[in-house]
Design a protein around this motif. Structure first.
Motif, PDB file in Angstrom:
ATOM      1  N   HIS A  97       0.847  -1.193   0.000  1.00  0.00           N
ATOM      2  CA  HIS A  97       0.000   0.000   0.000  1.00  0.00           C
ATOM      3  C   HIS A  97       0.883   1.242   0.000  1.00  0.00           C
ATOM      4  CE1 HIS A  97      -3.384  -2.603   0.783  1.00  0.00           C
ATOM      5  NE2 HIS A  97      -2.797  -3.075   1.871  1.00  0.00           N
ATOM      6  N   GLU A  98       0.564   2.156  -0.886  1.00  0.00           N
ATOM      7  CA  GLU A  98       1.356   3.366  -1.072  1.00  0.00           C
ATOM      8  C   GLU A  98       1.049   4.387   0.017  1.00  0.00           C
ATOM      9  OE1 GLU A  98       2.472   6.154  -4.958  1.00  0.00           O
ATOM     10  OE2 GLU A  98       0.670   4.888  -4.936  1.00  0.00           O
ATOM     11  N   VAL A  99       2.107   4.936   0.619  1.00  0.00           N
ATOM     12  CA  VAL A  99       1.973   5.981   1.624  1.00  0.00           C
ATOM     13  C   VAL A  99       2.881   7.137   1.218  1.00  0.00           C
ATOM     14  CG1 VAL A  99       2.184   6.610   4.049  1.00  0.00           C
ATOM     15  CG2 VAL A  99       1.528   4.269   3.426  1.00  0.00           C
ATOM     16  N   LYS A 100       2.308   8.339   1.155  1.00  0.00           N
ATOM     17  CA  LYS A 100       3.072   9.526   0.775  1.00  0.00           C
ATOM     18  C   LYS A 100       3.060  10.519   1.925  1.00  0.00           C
ATOM     19  CE  LYS A 100       1.300   8.635  -3.807  1.00  0.00           C
ATOM     20  NZ  LYS A 100       0.244   8.955  -4.769  1.00  0.00           N
ATOM     21  N   ALA A 101       4.142  11.268   2.037  1.00  0.00           N
ATOM     22  CA  ALA A 101       4.243  12.192   3.166  1.00  0.00           C
ATOM     23  C   ALA A 101       4.933  13.483   2.747  1.00  0.00           C
ATOM     24  CB  ALA A 101       5.015  11.538   4.315  1.00  0.00           C
ATOM     25  N   PHE A 102       4.335  14.606   3.146  1.00  0.00           N
ATOM     26  CA  PHE A 102       4.968  15.921   3.032  1.00  0.00           C
ATOM     27  C   PHE A 102       5.633  16.222   4.378  1.00  0.00           C
ATOM     28  CE2 PHE A 102       1.315  15.960   0.188  1.00  0.00           C
ATOM     29  CZ  PHE A 102       1.851  16.469  -0.985  1.00  0.00           C
ATOM     30  N   ILE A 103       6.874  16.647   4.337  1.00  0.00           N
ATOM     31  CA  ILE A 103       7.616  16.899   5.569  1.00  0.00           C
ATOM     32  C   ILE A 103       8.131  18.336   5.557  1.00  0.00           C
ATOM     33  CG2 ILE A 103       9.527  16.147   7.029  1.00  0.00           C
ATOM     34  CD1 ILE A 103       9.458  13.467   5.459  1.00  0.00           C
ATOM     35  N   THR A 104       7.750  19.083   6.572  1.00  0.00           N
ATOM     36  CA  THR A 104       8.284  20.435   6.750  1.00  0.00           C
ATOM     37  C   THR A 104       8.872  20.527   8.163  1.00  0.00           C
ATOM     38  OG1 THR A 104       6.286  21.431   7.680  1.00  0.00           O
ATOM     39  CG2 THR A 104       6.434  21.292   5.270  1.00  0.00           C
ATOM     40  N   ASP A 105       9.397  21.690   8.500  1.00  0.00           N
ATOM     41  CA  ASP A 105       9.974  21.866   9.836  1.00  0.00           C
ATOM     42  C   ASP A 105       8.929  21.711  10.936  1.00  0.00           C
ATOM     43  OD1 ASP A 105      12.401  22.314   8.694  1.00  0.00           O
ATOM     44  OD2 ASP A 105      12.248  24.517   8.769  1.00  0.00           O
ATOM     45  N   ARG A 106       7.669  22.047  10.619  1.00  0.00           N
ATOM     46  CA  ARG A 106       6.644  22.066  11.661  1.00  0.00           C
ATOM     47  C   ARG A 106       5.468  21.137  11.382  1.00  0.00           C
ATOM     48  NH1 ARG A 106       6.687  26.650  14.913  1.00  0.00           N
ATOM     49  NH2 ARG A 106       8.838  27.336  15.240  1.00  0.00           N
ATOM     50  N   ALA A 107       5.501  20.406  10.265  1.00  0.00           N
ATOM     51  CA  ALA A 107       4.320  19.609   9.931  1.00  0.00           C
ATOM     52  C   ALA A 107       4.693  18.334   9.174  1.00  0.00           C
ATOM     53  CB  ALA A 107       3.332  20.430   9.102  1.00  0.00           C
ATOM     54  N   LEU A 108       3.924  17.287   9.440  1.00  0.00           N
ATOM     55  CA  LEU A 108       3.961  16.056   8.660  1.00  0.00           C
ATOM     56  C   LEU A 108       2.556  15.810   8.131  1.00  0.00           C
ATOM     57  CD1 LEU A 108       5.301  13.365   7.699  1.00  0.00           C
ATOM     58  CD2 LEU A 108       4.467  12.357   9.835  1.00  0.00           C
ATOM     59  N   VAL A 109       2.438  15.686   6.814  1.00  0.00           N
ATOM     60  CA  VAL A 109       1.148  15.408   6.181  1.00  0.00           C
ATOM     61  C   VAL A 109       1.272  14.073   5.456  1.00  0.00           C
ATOM     62  CG1 VAL A 109      -0.587  16.188   4.533  1.00  0.00           C
ATOM     63  CG2 VAL A 109       0.677  17.869   5.900  1.00  0.00           C
ATOM     64  N   THR A 110       0.493  13.096   5.876  1.00  0.00           N
ATOM     65  CA  THR A 110       0.524  11.767   5.253  1.00  0.00           C
ATOM     66  C   THR A 110      -0.718  11.576   4.400  1.00  0.00           C
ATOM     67  OG1 THR A 110      -0.429  10.860   7.304  1.00  0.00           O
ATOM     68  CG2 THR A 110       1.964  10.687   7.005  1.00  0.00           C
ATOM     69  N   VAL A 111      -0.514  10.885   3.292  1.00  0.00           N
ATOM     70  CA  VAL A 111      -1.584  10.631   2.326  1.00  0.00           C
ATOM     71  C   VAL A 111      -1.554   9.150   1.978  1.00  0.00           C
ATOM     72  CG1 VAL A 111      -2.511  11.176   0.050  1.00  0.00           C
ATOM     73  CG2 VAL A 111      -1.359  12.963   1.381  1.00  0.00           C
ATOM     74  N   HIS A 112      -2.700   8.479   2.082  1.00  0.00           N
ATOM     75  CA  HIS A 112      -2.743   7.043   1.805  1.00  0.00           C
ATOM     76  C   HIS A 112      -4.175   6.618   1.524  1.00  0.00           C
ATOM     77  CE1 HIS A 112      -4.433   6.504   5.838  1.00  0.00           C
ATOM     78  NE2 HIS A 112      -3.477   7.333   6.269  1.00  0.00           N
ATOM     79  N   GLY A 113      -4.327   5.350   1.147  1.00  0.00           N
ATOM     80  CA  GLY A 113      -5.644   4.796   0.881  1.00  0.00           C
ATOM     81  C   GLY A 113      -6.281   4.234   2.136  1.00  0.00           C
ATOM     82  N   ALA A 114      -7.505   3.760   1.969  1.00  0.00           N
ATOM     83  CA  ALA A 114      -8.256   3.240   3.117  1.00  0.00           C
ATOM     84  C   ALA A 114      -7.673   1.941   3.647  1.00  0.00           C
ATOM     85  CB  ALA A 114      -9.722   3.043   2.722  1.00  0.00           C
ATOM     86  N   ASP A 115      -6.872   1.233   2.834  1.00  0.00           N
ATOM     87  CA  ASP A 115      -6.308  -0.043   3.266  1.00  0.00           C
ATOM     88  C   ASP A 115      -5.140   0.123   4.232  1.00  0.00           C
ATOM     89  OD1 ASP A 115      -8.083  -1.457   1.695  1.00  0.00           O
ATOM     90  OD2 ASP A 115      -6.784  -1.390  -0.067  1.00  0.00           O
TER      91      ASP A 115
END
Length: 323
Positions: A97-115
């Motif tokens: 399952h693919e997991v994507k993440a945006f990483i900044t100094d103050r934030a982590l944003v993860t993007v993925h499917g329902a699985d």
């Protein structure tokens, strides 16, 4: 669906707050957030892009499926792609399952499917809350450690299945060839998935450790090194297990060839034993005069020669282990 959590100076402060508040929360010193998207739409990512200023190319990659494992660096953020795998299902298939993440100094944003289940990551973060003062790198470690742990479990499951497969090769001396080949190819395919979609994460972690993310402090580096060590171990295990599966396939083919040779020896030996009486009865049945023709003595002589020569051949083949 989106889940949000915020920390300040290593202490959890808020959760399930609107995305519009992200920029306000991270404006405070020592504050950082985790935003987790499940099957987001383009508008959702545009909203968080406006809050955190992600690069448009990274947002485009986050929307498209089938990205290769990688770590891309932009001016103010990193974009990470990893794959979360689980042990093989009942059909012997392994799904990543693919997991994507945006990483900044103050934030982590993860993007993925329902699985994808982020509960494992949350458990790691809660169990290591004492290191939360490291900020976003702590969150990134939680993500990577969960992914690597799942991959390790998958490797161990494949290793157990290969052990069972090796035992089945010699069970009762007559394994089901097609079944073993089918299981072997499925295991080899699963190892190929891990090799393509998990092992490259080692390079991403190495890049994080060696300068791509200056925010990783010395206190959190040992955790990332532990993840890197596990990925190196996974890479080594994949190569070893691929060799083991190839060995199983080769052994299965060799056993099949040996069984065919044994069958051929037996068939050839019996054909030779049958051929001698056939030749003798054919000789006695020719239209020529010979001693004992039309008498019982001729029949007895033919039967004696046939039985005697057959027994002699049988003993000879048996001694050579052809029968």
């Amino acid at each position: 669906m989106v889940v949000t959590r915020a920390w300040r100076n290593g202490t959890a402060t808020e959760q399930d707050f609107p995305v519009e508040r992200i920029s306000d929360l991270i404006a405070d010193d020592g504050a950082f957030v985790w935003v987790d998207y499940t099957d987001p739409q383009t508008a959702d990512l545009e909203q968080v892009e406006a809050e955190l200023g992600f690069h448009a190319l990274a947002v485009e990659d986050a929307i498209e499926h089938g990205q290769r494992p990688k770590l891309d660096r932009y001016r103010d953020s990193l974009f990470l792609v990893v794959y979360d795998v689980r042990p093989l299902d009942e059909a012997g298939e392994l799904v990543a399952h693919e997991v994507k993440a945006f990483i900044t100094d103050r934030a982590l944003v993860t993007v993925h499917g329902a699985d994808v289940d982020t509960a494992a990551m949350q458990r790691r973060l809660d169990a290591n809350a004492d290191t939360a003062d490291h900020g976003v790198p702590w969150l990134v470690w939680g993500l990577l450690d969960a992914v690597v742990d799942h991959a390790t479990n998958a490797i161990e499951d494949i290793e157990r299945r290969i052990d069972v497969l090796e035992d089945d090769l010699f069970e009762h001396g007559d394994p089901r060839e097609q079944q073993i080949q089918r299981r072997s190819f499925r295991l080899r395919k699963a190892l190929g998935v891990i090799r393509r979609q998990v092992v490259p994460t080692r390079d991403s972690v190495g890049s994080l450790l060696h300068g791509d993310a200056e925010t990783i402090s010395n206190g959190i580096r040992p955790y990332f090194r532990d993840v890197e060590d596990h990925l190196v171990s996974i890479a080594d295990s994949v190569e070893q297990l691929r060799d083991a599966v190839s060995s199983v396939l080769d052994t299965n083919l060799n056993l099949s060839s040996n069984r065919q040779n044994v069958v051929m020896k037996k068939v050839t030996s019996w054909a030779a034993i049958i051929a001698v009486p056939t030749a003798i009865t054919g000789a006695f049945g020719m239209n020529v005069t010979f001693p004992g023709e039309a008498h019982w003595s001729g029949l007895y002589a033919a039967l004696g020669l046939a039985v005697g020569s057959s027994l002699l051949l049988y003993r000879s083949f048996k001694r050579r282990d052809w029968l």
